[in-house]
Design a protein around this motif. Structure first.
Motif, short mmCIF file in Angstrom:
data_model
loop_
_atom_site.label_atom_id
_atom_site.label_comp_id
_atom_site.label_asym_id
_atom_site.label_seq_id
_atom_site.Cartn_x
_atom_site.Cartn_y
_atom_site.Cartn_z
N VAL A 22 0.84 -1.20 0.00
CA VAL A 22 0.00 0.00 0.00
C VAL A 22 0.88 1.25 0.00
O VAL A 22 0.57 2.24 -0.67
N GLY A 23 2.00 1.20 0.73
CA GLY A 23 2.93 2.32 0.72
C GLY A 23 3.47 2.59 -0.67
O GLY A 23 3.66 3.74 -1.08
N ALA A 24 3.72 1.51 -1.44
CA ALA A 24 4.19 1.67 -2.82
C ALA A 24 3.15 2.38 -3.67
O ALA A 24 3.49 3.23 -4.52
N VAL A 25 1.88 2.05 -3.45
CA VAL A 25 0.81 2.74 -4.18
C VAL A 25 0.81 4.23 -3.84
O VAL A 25 0.66 5.09 -4.72
N LEU A 26 0.98 4.55 -2.55
CA LEU A 26 1.02 5.95 -2.13
C LEU A 26 2.21 6.68 -2.75
O LEU A 26 2.10 7.85 -3.13
N ILE A 27 3.34 6.00 -2.85
CA ILE A 27 4.52 6.60 -3.48
C ILE A 27 4.25 6.88 -4.95
O ILE A 27 4.63 7.93 -5.49
N LEU A 28 3.57 5.94 -5.64
CA LEU A 28 3.20 6.16 -7.03
C LEU A 28 2.27 7.36 -7.19
O LEU A 28 2.44 8.18 -8.10
N ILE A 29 1.32 7.45 -6.29
CA ILE A 29 0.39 8.59 -6.33
C ILE A 29 1.13 9.90 -6.14
O ILE A 29 0.79 10.92 -6.75
N ALA A 30 2.19 9.86 -5.32
CA ALA A 30 2.99 11.08 -5.08
C ALA A 30 3.92 11.39 -6.26
O ALA A 30 4.63 12.40 -6.23
N GLY A 31 3.93 10.52 -7.26
CA GLY A 31 4.73 10.78 -8.45
C GLY A 31 6.15 10.26 -8.39
O GLY A 31 7.00 10.68 -9.18
N ALA A 32 6.43 9.34 -7.47
CA ALA A 32 7.78 8.79 -7.34
C ALA A 32 7.77 7.31 -7.69
O ALA A 32 6.71 6.68 -7.81
N ASN A 33 8.96 6.75 -7.85
CA ASN A 33 9.11 5.34 -8.18
C ASN A 33 9.28 4.55 -6.89
O ASN A 33 10.26 4.74 -6.17
N PRO A 34 8.34 3.64 -6.57
CA PRO A 34 8.44 2.92 -5.29
C PRO A 34 9.66 2.02 -5.18
O PRO A 34 10.22 1.86 -4.10
N ILE A 35 10.12 1.45 -6.30
CA ILE A 35 11.31 0.59 -6.26
C ILE A 35 12.53 1.42 -5.90
O ILE A 35 13.34 1.05 -5.04
N THR A 36 12.65 2.58 -6.55
CA THR A 36 13.76 3.49 -6.25
C THR A 36 13.68 3.96 -4.80
O THR A 36 14.70 4.03 -4.09
N ALA A 37 12.46 4.28 -4.36
CA ALA A 37 12.27 4.78 -3.00
C ALA A 37 12.65 3.74 -1.96
O ALA A 37 13.40 4.01 -1.01
N TYR A 38 12.14 2.51 -2.11
CA TYR A 38 12.43 1.46 -1.14
C TYR A 38 13.89 1.03 -1.18
O TYR A 38 14.49 0.69 -0.15
N THR A 39 14.47 1.05 -2.36
CA THR A 39 15.89 0.71 -2.47
C THR A 39 16.73 1.72 -1.69
O THR A 39 17.64 1.35 -0.93
N ALA A 40 16.42 3.01 -1.88
CA ALA A 40 17.14 4.06 -1.15
C ALA A 40 16.90 3.94 0.34
O ALA A 40 17.84 4.07 1.16
N LEU A 41 15.67 3.66 0.72
CA LEU A 41 15.30 3.57 2.14
C LEU A 41 16.09 2.48 2.85
O LEU A 41 16.77 2.73 3.85
N PHE A 42 16.02 1.26 2.34
CA PHE A 42 16.62 0.12 3.05
C PHE A 42 18.12 0.00 2.80
O PHE A 42 18.85 -0.53 3.65
N THR A 43 18.59 0.49 1.65
CA THR A 43 20.04 0.50 1.43
C THR A 43 20.72 1.44 2.41
O THR A 43 21.74 1.09 3.03
N GLU A 44 20.14 2.62 2.57
CA GLU A 44 20.73 3.60 3.49
C GLU A 44 20.66 3.12 4.93
O GLU A 44 21.63 3.22 5.68
N SER A 45 19.53 2.58 5.32
CA SER A 45 19.31 2.29 6.75
C SER A 45 19.91 0.97 7.21
O SER A 45 20.17 0.79 8.40
N LEU A 46 20.17 0.04 6.29
CA LEU A 46 20.63 -1.28 6.71
C LEU A 46 21.99 -1.69 6.15
O LEU A 46 22.64 -2.56 6.73
#
Length: 339
Positions: A22-46
């Motif tokens: 569902v978060g990925a859908v929200l990211i799409l609605i916001a005009g961003a790429n969810p794969i890019t977003a999640y990759t940046a999120l978990f790559t940075e944090s972990l």
């Protein structure tokens, strides 16, 4: 149809997965790429050195406070006051750090103990009111949050405010009361060790001690516990004080390991996140550790996700809320699946 014995284990994983979808859908609605977003999120944090250290820094207060929530839940009590107990624990450790003079091997334990005691006192109050007066602990713990937050705000704006400070905060605590950095070059401090040791202690108490048996018995059936000679009132007061004490340790770790002073905004909402983490863990201490790591990673990588993918930080809060919603649905469905 009988429920699969693995459902309590997989339901949190399903809840997280659905929340991310569902978060990925929200990211799409916001005009961003969810794969890019999640990759940046978990790559940075972990997977980055500094990012993982930052994740551990945010994990420490989450794990400590959620451990406290879990203790209360085991006895059938709902501690919604972790936020206020964090503030009170921060106050206790700050006072010791500011006004007690001692070598580090004494000063650090004293400040930690003060944080636990201050949080425990703030947790004991609703525990006493519930045990002795029958007043609902959800209401009292929630209201005590605001009293604690406003009290700390007053103190750092007046008697504890550093001279000529541009914003409300106390002077620096003594270096002898500061927790050491455990990952060089990062923000990760000794608070994460305190949190892991605390979770281990709670696991041993709950699983391997007569006290843990009494706590669990009270949570399952108060009338039967009274009949068996277990003091329900004493147990309620004990678990609420212990619950507040663990949240107080979270406040102490923030002051002693991260900020080194008492700020007006001690916590960014760790006390409320801890409630979600405790429910997501399904009563498992290992689940607490993993859930705290997950929530810590979300908080740690949120800003990087926004900068790298253009996904708003508010998506992270939506994912946290959705995770709670889906685990609540799982809990509601579980009894039906047993029939």
């Amino acid at each position: 149809m009988k429920i699969n014995r693995f459902f309590p284990i997989i339901s949190p994983l399903i809840a997280v997965f659905l929340a991310l979808i569902v978060g990925a859908v929200l990211i799409l609605i916001a005009g961003a790429n969810p794969i890019t977003a999640y990759t940046a999120l978990f790559t940075e944090s972990l997977s980055t050195y500094f990012g993982f250290g930052n994740t551990l820094t945010k994990m420490a207060p989450l794990l400590l406070t959620s451990t406290g929530v879990l203790i209360a839940l085991k006895a059938g009590q709902f501690n919604i006051g972790g936020e206020g107990q964090i503030y009170f624990g921060a106050l206790g450790s700050a006072l010791v750090g500011l006004y007690v003079k001692a070598p580090g091997f004494i000063h650090v334990p004293l400040a930690i103990l003060a944080g636990f005691i201050f949080g425990a006192v703030w947790g004991f109050i609703p525990g006493y009111l519930k045990a002795m007066r029958g007043i609902n602990e959800v209401i009292t713990t929630l209201l005590l949050n605001y009293i604690a937050i406003d009290l700390i705000s007053y103190l750092v704006q007046n008697p504890l405010k550093e001279a000529n400070a541009p914003s409300p905060y106390s002077p620096l605590i003594a270096k002898s009361a500061q927790l050491p950095i455990v990952i060089s070059g990062s923000l990760a401090h000794g608070g994460i060790l305190i949190a892991l040791i605390g979770a281990l202690i709670v696991y041993i108490i709950i699983k391997r001690s007569t006290l843990g048996y009494r706590i669990t018995a009270v949570g399952l059936n108060q009338k039967a516990s009274n009949y068996a000679g277990i003091s329900v009132q004493r147990t309620i007061m004990l678990v609420m004080a212990a619950s507040g004490g663990f949240a107080g340790l979270a406040g102490a770790s923030e002051v002693m390991g991260l900020k080194y002073r008492l700020f007006e905004q001690v916590s960014p909402g760790y006390g409320f996140d801890a409630i979600a983490i405790a429910f997501l863990s399904r009563g498992s201490v290992l689940g607490l550790v993993l859930s705290s790591l997950f929530f810590g990673a979300l908080r740690s990588g949120a800003n990087v996700m926004q900068r790298s993918a253009g996904a708003p930080v508010t998506v992270i809060y939506a994912i946290q809320g959705l995770t709670v919603l889906f685990i609540a649905i799982a809990l509601a469905l579980e009894p039906r699946l047993r029939t």
